[in-house]
Structures are given as C-alpha cells and as structure tokens.
Design a protein around this motif. Sequence first.
Motif, PDB file in Angstrom:
ATOM      1  N   UNK A 237       0.991  -1.118  -0.214  1.00 45.19           N
ATOM      2  CA  UNK A 237       0.085  -0.030   0.016  1.00 45.19           C
ATOM      3  C   UNK A 237       0.724   1.242   0.182  1.00 45.19           C
ATOM      4  N   UNK A 238       0.856   2.001  -0.890  1.00 48.93           N
ATOM      5  CA  UNK A 238       1.475   3.279  -1.167  1.00 48.93           C
ATOM      6  C   UNK A 238       3.106   2.848  -1.044  1.00 48.93           C
ATOM      7  N   UNK A 239       3.416   1.842  -1.560  1.00 50.41           N
ATOM      8  CA  UNK A 239       4.735   1.513  -1.878  1.00 50.41           C
ATOM      9  C   UNK A 239       5.359   0.772  -0.474  1.00 50.41           C
ATOM     10  N   UNK A 240       4.614   0.571   0.247  1.00 47.13           N
ATOM     11  CA  UNK A 240       5.281  -0.086   1.860  1.00 47.13           C
ATOM     12  C   UNK A 240       4.352  -1.352   1.801  1.00 47.13           C
ATOM     13  N   UNK A 241       5.274  -2.524   2.465  1.00 47.66           N
ATOM     14  CA  UNK A 241       4.639  -3.605   2.629  1.00 47.66           C
ATOM     15  C   UNK A 241       3.384  -3.730   3.538  1.00 47.66           C
ATOM     16  N   UNK A 242       2.388  -4.218   3.452  1.00 48.04           N
ATOM     17  CA  UNK A 242       1.318  -4.198   4.488  1.00 48.04           C
ATOM     18  C   UNK A 242       0.972  -5.759   4.907  1.00 48.04           C
ATOM     19  N   UNK A 243       1.157  -6.198   6.065  1.00 51.59           N
ATOM     20  CA  UNK A 243       0.908  -7.816   6.356  1.00 51.59           C
ATOM     21  C   UNK A 243      -0.685  -7.820   6.493  1.00 51.59           C
ATOM     22  N   UNK A 244      -1.457  -8.777   6.179  1.00 53.17           N
ATOM     23  CA  UNK A 244      -2.806  -9.146   6.627  1.00 53.17           C
ATOM     24  C   UNK A 244      -2.533 -10.187   7.660  1.00 53.17           C
ATOM     25  N   UNK A 245      -3.285  -9.501   8.586  1.00 56.19           N
ATOM     26  CA  UNK A 245      -3.337 -10.564  10.090  1.00 56.19           C
ATOM     27  C   UNK A 245      -4.307 -11.414   9.849  1.00 56.19           C
ATOM     28  N   UNK A 246      -5.584 -10.630   9.772  1.00 54.40           N
ATOM     29  CA  UNK A 246      -6.849 -11.288   9.914  1.00 54.40           C
ATOM     30  C   UNK A 246      -7.875 -10.782   8.674  1.00 54.40           C
ATOM     31  N   UNK A 247      -8.758 -11.573   8.326  1.00 49.18           N
ATOM     32  CA  UNK A 247      -9.693 -11.186   7.231  1.00 49.18           C
ATOM     33  C   UNK A 247     -10.791 -12.389   7.013  1.00 49.18           C
ATOM     34  N   UNK A 290      -4.060  -5.596  10.323  1.00 50.59           N
ATOM     35  CA  UNK A 290      -2.829  -5.458   9.575  1.00 50.59           C
ATOM     36  C   UNK A 290      -1.838  -5.141  10.422  1.00 50.59           C
ATOM     37  N   UNK A 291      -0.733  -5.344   9.750  1.00 57.76           N
ATOM     38  CA  UNK A 291       0.731  -4.869  10.573  1.00 57.76           C
ATOM     39  C   UNK A 291       1.608  -3.936   9.441  1.00 57.76           C
ATOM     40  N   UNK A 292       1.883  -2.845   9.759  1.00 60.45           N
ATOM     41  CA  UNK A 292       2.758  -1.993   8.946  1.00 60.45           C
ATOM     42  C   UNK A 292       3.931  -2.277   8.625  1.00 60.45           C
ATOM     43  N   UNK A 293       4.744  -1.746   7.626  1.00 58.63           N
ATOM     44  CA  UNK A 293       6.086  -1.969   7.510  1.00 58.63           C
ATOM     45  C   UNK A 293       6.957  -1.747   8.575  1.00 58.63           C
ATOM     46  N   UNK A 294       6.588  -1.149   9.569  1.00 56.58           N
ATOM     47  CA  UNK A 294       7.396  -0.734  10.859  1.00 56.58           C
ATOM     48  C   UNK A 294       7.136  -1.482  12.007  1.00 56.58           C
ATOM     49  N   UNK A 295       6.049  -2.468  11.924  1.00 54.53           N
ATOM     50  CA  UNK A 295       5.835  -3.366  12.966  1.00 54.53           C
ATOM     51  C   UNK A 295       4.530  -3.017  13.653  1.00 54.53           C
ATOM     52  N   UNK A 296       3.707  -2.010  13.565  1.00 52.50           N
ATOM     53  CA  UNK A 296       2.640  -1.621  14.017  1.00 52.50           C
ATOM     54  C   UNK A 296       1.414  -2.591  13.662  1.00 52.50           C
ATOM     55  N   UNK A 297       0.709  -2.815  14.736  1.00 48.08           N
ATOM     56  CA  UNK A 297      -0.457  -3.722  14.333  1.00 48.08           C
ATOM     57  C   UNK A 297      -1.466  -2.961  14.582  1.00 48.08           C
ATOM     58  N   UNK A 298      -2.800  -2.943  14.174  1.00 50.02           N
ATOM     59  CA  UNK A 298      -3.896  -2.175  14.278  1.00 50.02           C
ATOM     60  C   UNK A 298      -4.962  -2.635  13.394  1.00 50.02           C
ATOM     61  N   UNK A 299      -6.358  -2.507  13.785  1.00 50.29           N
ATOM     62  CA  UNK A 299      -7.452  -2.718  13.252  1.00 50.29           C
ATOM     63  C   UNK A 299      -7.482  -2.115  11.776  1.00 50.29           C
TER      64      UNK A 299
END
Length: 315
Positions: A237-247, A290-299
């Motif tokens: 997303x916008x050039x940065x990796x975004x991990x999908x943790x739950x869906x 999700x988890x952002x490229x810098x390791x933050x996990x959030x809804x």
Amino acid sequence: MRVVMFGYQTWGHRTLQALLDSEHEVPLVVTHPKSDHAYEKIWDDSVADLAEQHGVPVLIRNRPDDEDLMSALKEAAPDVIVATNWRTWIPPQIFNLPPRGTLNIHDSLLPAYAGFSPLIWALINGEKEVGVTAHMMNDELDAGDIVLQRAVPVGPTDTTTDLFHKTLELFGPITVDGLALIASGRTDWVKQDRSKASFFHKRSTEDIRIDWNWPAEDLERLVRAQCAPYPSAFTYHRGQQLDILAAAVSQGRYGGTPGRIFYQEGDAVVIVAGADARTGRNHGLAIKRVRTHDGRELPAAEYFTTMGGYLTNQP
C-alpha cells in the motif's frame, strides 16, 4: 525392535519421545543442524537435545550420504528406521539397510500433498480434512506403500497452527502403531494411487504475496494459512509492505478492479478481489487487522482512514 530415527523439529521430537516411551530400543538418532530458513525456525524443538537427555547417540547431518554415517548405522544394527520430517533425500543404501525397512511419517493424507508444507497448501486449497500417513520408504519421495493413515477435520476458521496441533497429536501414536504392525510380520500394505499424487515445493516469499486476482475465498484461506508464527500474507500500500493478519470473505458483493480499497463493512475494510471482479458478482476480502512495514499492528478500520486507492503485489 531396535529403531534408528531420522528426524527434525517438533515433529521429530514428538516421534522420538513416543519411541523412547515405547518398548522399542533406540540405539541412534540422526538429525539436521539448526536452520535459518523461516519455516524451519518454527516448531523447532530439538531432537538432538531430547536424544542426549536420554543417553542416545546423535549424529547431525544435512544429508545422509557419508561413510561415517553408514558405519554408525551398521553398528547400530536397526531392525527398522523411522523417519519424521527429514528434509533431504535418504538414499536406498540407508532406507533398505534394516531388514524391516524404513517407516516414514508424513503430515498429509498421501498420495496428496507429498513434499513440503502440506498443511499450509491443503488449507489454502480448501481441503476438508488433513492428516498423517505412515508409509514404507522407497526410491520416490513420499510414494511408498501405506501402513497407516489417520485424519482430522479442517474447521471453517482453522489456521495452519490449529492444524499443526491437531496433526502433531497423531505422530506418536501412528509411529508406535505402525511399528507394531511391522513387528507382527505384516507386509500387505496399501499401494499409493499415483494418479492422485501431488507434490509441493517449500514455501517462500513469493508464495505469501497476495494476488488480488484470486477469489476472496482463496485469499481468506491464504491469510489463515499464513497465521502466526508463520510469515504473514502481505500486499503493498503506497509502496510499503502491509501484512494482512486477519480477514474474512465480505458479506456483500463488490465490483471493480482487483485490489481496490473500496468499502468499510462493519469493522473491516473490503478490498475488491477476483480476476472477474468487473462483473460485480464477487465477494471481496474484508480485512480486519493489519501490520505496517514498521511493525505496528492495528485494526484495518484505523489503518484505512479513507477509501480509494489500491493494494498491489509490488511496491
């Protein structure tokens, strides 16, 4: 019987413990060195440590192809070899060495899902059950005659970690029960139907990169398959990796271009999915966490503050 074991990680650890608790004698254990591979650092209970705690000699090898190993095996004089989660080819001069052959324990319902990471591949593919097979080793990987099979169901919300724990409980019993059948003198094993065989490779980064052309149902299973502690399925997303943790699969059907960040559905954000999403007949993938490229996990609803734009499979 005298049983030499070739094994690695938690699967091998659980198998060795069952052998040590059984009536059989274990004169030698062969295991791999620790690995930095992402999937081999998970479930990494040490076979070597367990063997040493019980005074069993241990040899550590990447590949079982040297003369020192052959000499040690001949000295151990096994009636049978048991192999569990051995990661490289075992040659015929080893698996044919014991008079009763080599029993391999594999975590799939062979002949399907031979090879690597069978639980992950099976979950992604929507299988209704998974299991463990005890089979006699032959020249072809995971292709020998079946001694025993045991299955467990795949629940609608099961992750690979759930399936790991379900199938791990089968390893000790199927090993001991398979050895009892071998000790009884039986040889009337079930030949595998090779027309139904499938063989899978080791998973890597490319296998967890989300392709928004996949149907949402497949993507939802991919997210469950790549649950913690496995590497997470990811997108950009916008050039940065975004991990999908739950869906989940969305309730509504959404049309447009695959990867479009489209609609907030409850506490989830729906992404358009499926190669034919333009028809408007597809459900989307409702991302919950999700988890952002810098390791933050959030809804997801906190991360996607506005709709619009795209998730992509490249930066």
